[in-house]
Design a protein around this motif. Sequence first.
Motif, short mmCIF file in Angstrom:
data_model
loop_
_atom_site.label_atom_id
_atom_site.label_comp_id
_atom_site.label_asym_id
_atom_site.label_seq_id
_atom_site.Cartn_x
_atom_site.Cartn_y
_atom_site.Cartn_z
N ASP A 156 4.90 -10.15 0.62
CA ASP A 156 3.67 -9.37 0.62
C ASP A 156 3.10 -9.25 2.05
OD1 ASP A 156 3.75 -8.89 -2.08
OD2 ASP A 156 2.51 -10.64 -2.60
N ARG A 157 3.20 -10.32 2.84
CA ARG A 157 2.71 -10.28 4.22
C ARG A 157 3.50 -9.26 5.03
NH1 ARG A 157 2.62 -16.20 3.61
NH2 ARG A 157 0.44 -16.90 3.53
N THR A 171 4.18 -20.61 9.51
CA THR A 171 4.24 -19.32 8.84
C THR A 171 4.78 -18.20 9.73
OG1 THR A 171 2.43 -19.95 7.38
CG2 THR A 171 2.90 -17.59 7.58
N ASP A 216 2.40 -5.83 4.21
CA ASP A 216 1.12 -5.53 4.86
C ASP A 216 1.32 -5.15 6.32
OD1 ASP A 216 -0.25 -6.04 2.53
OD2 ASP A 216 -0.75 -8.12 3.06
N LEU A 233 8.16 -16.14 8.86
CA LEU A 233 8.18 -14.70 8.64
C LEU A 233 9.24 -14.02 9.51
CD1 LEU A 233 4.38 -13.81 8.39
CD2 LEU A 233 6.08 -13.69 6.56
N ARG A 269 4.88 -14.55 -1.44
CA ARG A 269 3.71 -14.33 -0.59
C ARG A 269 4.13 -13.78 0.79
NH1 ARG A 269 1.69 -19.47 -2.55
NH2 ARG A 269 2.32 -20.41 -0.57
N ASP A 270 5.23 -14.33 1.32
CA ASP A 270 5.71 -13.85 2.62
C ASP A 270 6.16 -12.40 2.56
OD1 ASP A 270 5.12 -16.26 3.76
OD2 ASP A 270 7.18 -16.99 3.85
#
Length: 316
Positions: A42-43, A4, A46, A8, A39-40
């Motif tokens: 969104d990461r 992950t 964040d 990213l 999902r990435d």
Amino acid sequence: MSDTPARLLNLLSLLQTPREWPGTELAERLGVSPRTIRRDIDRLRDLGYPVQASMGAIGGYRLIAGTAMPPLLLDDEEAVAIAVGLRAAAGHAVAGLEEASVRALGKLLQVLPGRLRHRVGALNAATVALLPGDGTTVDPDDLTVIAGAVTNRERLRFAYRTYDGTASRRNVEPERLVSAGQRWYLVGYDLDRDDWRLFRVDRLGEPHATGARFTPRALPAEDAAAFVAGKLRRPALTTIVATVHTSAEELRRRFGRCDGTIEPVDEHSCLLRTTDSVEWTAMRLLRLGHPFEVSAPEEMRVFLRSLADQANRAAG
């Protein structure tokens, strides 16, 4: 790509190119599903990266300007270009960019791979800048060493040469680098002299941080810039006595402002007594073109001998 963090970073590198990326293309490039891409994204949001999504069946993503500056990923060519630009701005004291250039250059060089450091050095060795003023420059590598010691609160050792050419080694607690006009100054507490000192960085050589940490002292000024400004505004004043071989009337006419007296000795010479800086008074007397002898202080005689040595070396 199951890792992950690595995924990213790769995703961020793609998004930092100035285009919109369809989600399906990102998923294909990274070998994951469109759901994982969402999902990435969104990461990354964040973490502070402003990623904008476009509506539609396919959908797309692009990085936009946000309220804060997030970390950037640079390829080799971009890193070299930025390092060369920062070295130029730092070494030549570009107005308004000096201190920020040194800080940014220090951060970049800390992580720059050896192969890219070599390229940056080669490019700088092969280029030269046409500078305004007196052309005073400093080595950006020296600036980054000093800036690192300031940031890390590490004692700094360096060679130093004063205005009269006297060489010494200094052990200093560095407070701040300050750019003033076309010159850089280091404000620091000189441990050997037990006092705050101002050092011109172009007279400084071989700086290295010792690794010894120190607790910051109270600076005798509002801040480092005010300390430098105060020192530059108020040069050390001393009483200077000199015999000038011209009439008192001629010296009064050509010497200009004098915080002291000009008294005739005879028809062709006079005695000057003034309270001013050694350097400024010496240059004013030399510009007259008349012979003169200095009776006091010894500091002025040392300064004049230093100028004579420099002139002789310049003339070969």
